[in-house]
Each structure stands twice: as structure tokens, then as C-alpha cells.
Design an enzyme around this catalytic site. Sequence first.
Site, PDB file in Angstrom:
ATOM      1  N   GLU A 185      10.322  -8.321  -3.756  1.00 17.10           N
ATOM      2  CA  GLU A 185      10.815  -7.073  -3.458  1.00 17.10           C
ATOM      3  C   GLU A 185      10.385  -6.825  -2.057  1.00 17.10           C
ATOM      4  OE1 GLU A 185      13.177  -5.740  -5.373  1.00 17.10           O
ATOM      5  OE2 GLU A 185      12.730  -6.800  -7.175  1.00 17.10           O
ATOM      6  N   LEU A 186      11.459  -6.977  -1.101  1.00 18.33           N
ATOM      7  CA  LEU A 186      10.767  -7.165   0.450  1.00 18.33           C
ATOM      8  C   LEU A 186      11.375  -5.777   1.148  1.00 18.33           C
ATOM      9  CD1 LEU A 186      11.470 -11.013   0.631  1.00 18.33           C
ATOM     10  CD2 LEU A 186       9.552  -9.679  -0.254  1.00 18.33           C
ATOM     11  N   GLU A 232      12.815  -3.106  10.607  1.00 20.40           N
ATOM     12  CA  GLU A 232      12.236  -2.140   9.817  1.00 20.40           C
ATOM     13  C   GLU A 232      10.883  -1.478  10.383  1.00 20.40           C
ATOM     14  OE1 GLU A 232       9.608  -3.581   6.465  1.00 20.40           O
ATOM     15  OE2 GLU A 232      10.652  -2.004   5.241  1.00 20.40           O
ATOM     16  N   LYS A 247      -3.078  -8.124  -7.990  1.00 15.56           N
ATOM     17  CA  LYS A 247      -3.911  -8.020  -6.510  1.00 15.56           C
ATOM     18  C   LYS A 247      -3.131  -6.864  -5.889  1.00 15.56           C
ATOM     19  CE  LYS A 247      -3.932  -8.827  -2.595  1.00 15.56           C
ATOM     20  NZ  LYS A 247      -4.290  -8.019  -1.462  1.00 15.56           N
ATOM     21  N   PRO A 248      -3.916  -5.820  -5.641  1.00 13.28           N
ATOM     22  CA  PRO A 248      -3.130  -4.885  -4.880  1.00 13.28           C
ATOM     23  C   PRO A 248      -3.588  -5.002  -3.362  1.00 13.28           C
ATOM     24  CG  PRO A 248      -5.309  -3.840  -6.002  1.00 13.28           C
ATOM     25  CD  PRO A 248      -5.043  -5.206  -6.381  1.00 13.28           C
ATOM     26  N   GLY A 298       6.305  -6.206  -1.054  1.00 11.37           N
ATOM     27  CA  GLY A 298       5.653  -6.541   0.470  1.00 11.37           C
ATOM     28  C   GLY A 298       6.742  -6.838   1.409  1.00 11.37           C
ATOM     29  N   SER A 299       6.384  -7.497   2.632  1.00 11.55           N
ATOM     30  CA  SER A 299       7.233  -7.546   3.836  1.00 11.55           C
ATOM     31  C   SER A 299       7.879  -8.903   3.727  1.00 11.55           C
ATOM     32  CB  SER A 299       6.174  -7.659   4.979  1.00 11.55           C
ATOM     33  OG  SER A 299       5.296  -8.728   4.879  1.00 11.55           O
ATOM     34  N   TRP A 307       0.758  -1.135  -0.007  1.00 14.66           N
ATOM     35  CA  TRP A 307       0.042   0.045  -0.040  1.00 14.66           C
ATOM     36  C   TRP A 307       0.827   1.271   0.081  1.00 14.66           C
ATOM     37  CZ3 TRP A 307       2.121   1.917   4.290  1.00 14.66           C
ATOM     38  CH2 TRP A 307       2.444   1.125   5.189  1.00 14.66           C
ATOM     39  N   ASN A 308       2.050   1.337   0.224  1.00 12.19           N
ATOM     40  CA  ASN A 308       2.794   2.403   0.300  1.00 12.19           C
ATOM     41  C   ASN A 308       3.079   3.118  -1.091  1.00 12.19           C
ATOM     42  OD1 ASN A 308       4.555   0.554  -0.407  1.00 12.19           O
ATOM     43  ND2 ASN A 308       6.601   1.388   0.479  1.00 12.19           N
ATOM     44  N   CYS A 311      10.420   1.322   1.483  1.00 13.42           N
ATOM     45  CA  CYS A 311      11.371   0.069   1.638  1.00 13.42           C
ATOM     46  C   CYS A 311      12.643   0.455   1.699  1.00 13.42           C
ATOM     47  CB  CYS A 311      11.091  -0.882   0.511  1.00 13.42           C
ATOM     48  SG  CYS A 311      11.107  -0.212  -1.022  1.00 13.42           S
TER      49      CYS A 311
HETATM   50  P1  TAP Z   1       2.516  -7.089   2.956  1.00 16.20           P
HETATM   51  O1  TAP Z   1       1.662  -7.251   4.273  1.00 16.20           O
HETATM   52  O2  TAP Z   1       3.610  -8.186   3.009  1.00 16.20           O
HETATM   53  O3  TAP Z   1       1.474  -7.171   1.950  1.00 16.20           O
HETATM   54  C1  TAP Z   1       2.099  -6.997   0.566  1.00 16.20           C
HETATM   55  C2  TAP Z   1       0.895  -7.684  -0.245  1.00 16.20           C
HETATM   56  O4  TAP Z   1       0.696  -9.058  -0.029  1.00 16.20           O
HETATM   57  C3  TAP Z   1      -0.618  -7.055  -0.022  1.00 16.20           C
HETATM   58  O5  TAP Z   1      -1.407  -6.836  -1.257  1.00 16.20           O
HETATM   59  C4  TAP Z   1      -1.110  -8.164   0.980  1.00 16.20           C
HETATM   60  O6  TAP Z   1      -2.503  -8.349   0.706  1.00 16.20           O
HETATM   61  C5  TAP Z   1      -0.557  -9.536   0.124  1.00 16.20           C
HETATM   62  N1  TAP Z   1      -0.617 -10.697   1.115  1.00 16.20           N
HETATM   63  C6  TAP Z   1      -0.423 -10.791   2.375  1.00 16.20           C
HETATM   64  N2  TAP Z   1      -0.636 -12.140   2.592  1.00 16.20           N
HETATM   65  C7  TAP Z   1      -0.571 -12.699   1.671  1.00 16.20           C
HETATM   66  C8  TAP Z   1      -0.377 -14.265   1.242  1.00 16.20           C
HETATM   67  N3  TAP Z   1      -0.269 -15.193   2.213  1.00 16.20           N
HETATM   68  N4  TAP Z   1      -0.275 -14.767   0.129  1.00 16.20           N
HETATM   69  C9  TAP Z   1      -0.317 -13.660  -1.057  1.00 16.20           C
HETATM   70  N5  TAP Z   1      -0.387 -12.145  -0.661  1.00 16.20           N
HETATM   71  C10 TAP Z   1      -0.429 -12.007   0.426  1.00 16.20           C
HETATM   72  O7  TAP Z   1       3.292  -5.884   2.951  1.00 16.20           O
HETATM   73  P2  TAP Z   1       2.596  -4.244   3.427  1.00 16.20           P
HETATM   74  O8  TAP Z   1       2.505  -4.214   4.752  1.00 16.20           O
HETATM   75  O9  TAP Z   1       1.540  -4.198   2.142  1.00 16.20           O
HETATM   76  O10 TAP Z   1       3.714  -3.284   2.562  1.00 16.20           O
HETATM   77  C11 TAP Z   1       4.955  -2.922   3.671  1.00 16.20           C
HETATM   78  C12 TAP Z   1       6.171  -3.730   3.436  1.00 16.20           C
HETATM   79  O11 TAP Z   1       6.329  -3.927   1.969  1.00 16.20           O
HETATM   80  C13 TAP Z   1       7.373  -3.294   3.969  1.00 16.20           C
HETATM   81  O12 TAP Z   1       7.988  -4.457   4.704  1.00 16.20           O
HETATM   82  C14 TAP Z   1       8.305  -2.817   2.977  1.00 16.20           C
HETATM   83  O13 TAP Z   1       9.336  -2.672   3.082  1.00 16.20           O
HETATM   84  C15 TAP Z   1       7.795  -3.527   1.622  1.00 16.20           C
HETATM   85  N6  TAP Z   1       7.947  -3.170   0.441  1.00 16.20           N
HETATM   86  C16 TAP Z   1       9.126  -3.255  -0.295  1.00 16.20           C
HETATM   87  C17 TAP Z   1       9.591  -2.441  -1.447  1.00 16.20           C
HETATM   88  C18 TAP Z   1      10.814  -3.057  -2.275  1.00 16.20           C
HETATM   89  S1  TAP Z   1      10.683  -2.593  -3.928  1.00 16.20           S
HETATM   90  N7  TAP Z   1      11.623  -3.808  -1.745  1.00 16.20           N
HETATM   91  C19 TAP Z   1       8.707  -1.335  -1.882  1.00 16.20           C
HETATM   92  C20 TAP Z   1       7.740  -1.342  -1.059  1.00 16.20           C
HETATM   93  C21 TAP Z   1       7.302  -1.875   0.200  1.00 16.20           C
HETATM   94  P3  TAP Z   1      -3.475  -7.378   1.996  1.00 16.20           P
HETATM   95  O14 TAP Z   1      -3.124  -6.027   1.569  1.00 16.20           O
HETATM   96  O15 TAP Z   1      -4.742  -7.614   1.718  1.00 16.20           O
HETATM   97  O16 TAP Z   1      -2.849  -8.021   3.099  1.00 16.20           O
END
Ligand code: TAP
Length: 494
Positions: free
Chosen positions: A258-259, A394, A184-185, A237-238, A160-161, A292
Amino acid sequence: MNNNNALFQPMSAFEGSLFIDGQFREGSGNRIAVENPATGEVIGHIAEATQSEMDEAVQAAHRAFAVWSRELPRTRANALHRLGDLIRADAMNMAQILTMEQGKPVNEAKGEILKLAEACHFYAEEATRVHGEIIPNDQPGYQSLVVREPIGVVGAITPWNYPAELVGWKLCASLAAGCTIVIKPAELTPFTALAIGKKCAEAGIPDGVVNVLNGRGSKVGQALVDHPQVAKIAFTGSSAVGLHIQQSCPQVKRMSLELGCNCPLVVTASADLQAAVKGALRRSFRNCGQICIAINRIYVHRSLYEAFVSELGAAADGLTVLNGLHNPAADLGAMSSAEPLTKTRAHLADALDKGARLVAGGMAPEGEEYAKGHFFRPTVVADCTHQMLVMTEETFGPLVGIAPFDELAEAVQLANDTSYGLAAYVYASDLTEIHTLSAQLDYGNVAINNVDAGIMNAPYGGRKQSGVGYEHGREGLLEYFHFKHVRLHHGVGN
Ligand code: TAP
């Protein structure tokens, strides 16, 4: 609902919608409310995709792949150029949607939309420059050709960021390569992705090439991971969810993950102090630190330490925190939800408990306009150690920790003392220091005397628990191809 109805019009068009096979349609699944994080108001609902809607989307993408993958590269490039032009032309409307669901100031959101348009044009050009190789063979009469073939249906799962750019990098590289995509956003920010789907339809991208499904990651995201016709997962994502996806995937399939990170900044004795403070301010607090590659922790040579601490503290105190929709040029808007704010408060409390010194912020801004939103002042803590969460995990919030160092080797050791490896930053003017740090920092991206670690035409990816694979640049496009080796016996001499 909000009293400014005009701003809600673009959002209401997507109420309960899914974008499947070129059509917006009302989803049949459970409704999930989407809130404006600055006000707590419900701004719309998404329909969680059911298993059969998910199957339909993947099958539409699979059918479309047979045609799209065979289109001339120039045809795909033209479609991407049209998409970029349409997005640029509607940047302010799209930015308002983004701000209302994500919280960042609308000028910043507009910047993100314009970067999405830039990604369309960049990958449009790259689409026409996908080359193969001819490899010399040891025996006469043979030739080895390496050709690149698009992988197939991509399942894109995004956080979502950066709701526009993180969808866009996957979308543009997929389309350029000849792949089709099901997006799937994040549950928190679904409408920006639907708005991008609408632009794809307007750009004349054929039905089924781009599909957008909504719903919880654990259900809809996981269903994409599990689906046998999804050939590649492109996930941002995370680290925890990335690892779960890698471990739970029931088939062998390509993945780019990309985590997260816990990014360090090293400020050496030779650094330009003012430039270092300016860089630290921007990369610690932009988008409320929900990046991130946000600077989470800073190591400053002892000779500059107190000056740096007090100047960064003063600069942080000077930043404005406001509702980003009504104040387009605010420095910080609302955080995206209660969760990152709770984590920020926990990391701050942990640091203060363990002896950190509060230099700036440390609380939510006061006043009626902040009462229902997820706001927090940019916060600086000094005299930190690696016993504190802010220096080791983080935070993903507007909090940065600072610690002094004496020897460069100590700064390298502290900066690398993490399981993450996405981005690190350096401010220095001494060439030996610059060379030592750029060589020894164990990160996929190192920015020196600047804090913009990612640019569109250079590879962007993490190491260790920060992920596998790349986005941006030629490398980001190659993630969407198979390499096929064709060994030909043509029988002609050498
Ligand atoms: P997550 O909680 O990991 O969620 C990311 C995506 O994965 C969301 O669409 C989420 O859906 C989905 N998801 C959750 N559980 C899943 C599963 N079991 N199977 C498949 N998809 C699943 O991350 P977040 O809180 O949205 O974002 C923050 C994280 O993203 C931070 O750690 C940040 O560092 C990282 N990030 C990394 C980068 C790069 S380029 N490395 C860039 C931006 C952000 P829901 O929203 O419905 O839970």
C-alpha cells in the site's frame, strides 16, 4: 524531558522494549532515540532488534501459527472483540502516546485509536464468515471444493503517519484469518505499536501470535522481507521502498504493498462550491497532509476558479496550528519529522519559482511554542502547472496546488497524468459529469461529493505505483488466505 511526567508514564513502560512470544523484554540492540516532533524532546528510546531477536520473533510466530490457524473462527473472533474493547477503553492514554510520537492533535489521535478498535470488531465478525466454494465440474462424479487456508507468518511493515490504524488493519486481518504476525513499525512511531502489543497480551491472545520488533527499516524491516519463514509481507509506505521490497525479496512470497499517491480533486462547473471548499480543506490539511490519500492538487472549472481559490485560501488561513498534546482540538499539530517539512518547503519553493501564486500560508507559524517543533501553516498555491512538483509528486505535507480547466476531458487527462493511482476526488452535481469521472479516473478509490475515500467495509487499495493488494473489507481479509482447490472424485452420478 517534558515537565508533565504523568503523560510520560505510558511511554516509559516501553523504554527499550521488544514484544516477542508474549513477553515484553529489554532489547539487546542499539538504542535509537524517539522525539516528540512538537518540541524536539526525547520521549524514549527503542532497542533495534538484533538478527537473533528477529529470528526468535519469527520462530515464535511460526510455532504459534500451528495452533492459532486451527482455532475455531469464533475463538479468534472473541479474541479480536476483547482486543477492540480493551483498546476502546484505553483510547485516551493510547492517543497521548500517539500524539507524543507523531504530532497530530490528541482528539484526532483518539479518533484513530477508536478506528483501530472498530477494525478489531469488524474483522472479528468477518472471521466467522470465511466461506469456500463448490465449483461445477464437466465430468460426472467429480466435485471441486475451494477452501481458504491462512498463509502463515505475516511480516507487517508500517509508516509513521497512522501508527495505530496501519498496524491495526494488518494485525486484525491476520488474526481473523488465522495467521500470526511480526510487526515492524516506523522508527519515528514505535510506541503506539508496543502499546497495541500490550493490549494483545491483555486480551489473552496466545503467546507468539503477535510480536513487535523495532529498529530501522533498512535493517529490521529488510530482515523480515528476507526471512524464509515469513510467508507474506504486508507493507504500507512509500512507493520507492515498496518497489525495493518487491525487487529485493529473496524468495517468492505473497505481498500487499500500500504505497504513495499524488491525489487529485476535480471540481466541475456543476459543483456545490461551499461543499467543495470544505472537502478540499479537510483532505488537504488533515494530519498536516501526511496522508496517502491527501489531496495534493486541485483542478477547478474556470467558471468557479477564482471563487474557489479565494475561499479555500481564507479557510486555510482560519485553521489553527498548535502543539496537539496541549491543544486537543487544534486543526493541525506538528509534522512528524524534519523530512516531510523539508519536502513541503522544497515543493513550495519549486511552485513559486515556476510562477505559482501564493494564496495562503507559506511559512511556519511564529512564536516561542513553535521554535523547536516541525510546524508549518496550511499552504495554498494557485495557477499551478504540471511543470511543478506539487502537481506531479507526493508532497506529504500541508501544501495544495490549484489549476483551472475548461473541458471535462482536460480535467480527466490532468488527473490521470501520474504514475500513481490510489485515490481521486470529485465535486459535481451533474450526473453525466459524475458518471464520466467515476468511470474514467484511473484510481483504486474515487470519492464523489465527499472526501472519505476509505471505509472499513469496502476494499481500499492502489493501482500503478500506488501498490498491489487491498486492505479493509472482505477483500482485505482474503489477502491473508491461500485458496486451495480440492478436486474430489466421489464417483456418484451427477
Ligand atoms: P517509508 O520510508 O517507505 O517507510 C515505511 C516503512 O518501511 C517504515 O517502517 C520503514 O522503516 C520501513 N522500511 C524502510 N526501508 C525498508 C527496507 N529496505 N525494507 C523493509 N522496510 C523498510 O514510508 P514513510 O515515510 O514511513 O511513510 C510515508 C509513505 O507511506 C508515503 O509515501 C505515503 O503515501 C505512504 N502511505 C501509504 C498508505 C496507503 S494505505 N497506501 C498509507 C499511509 C502511508 P523506518 O521507519 O525505520 O525507515
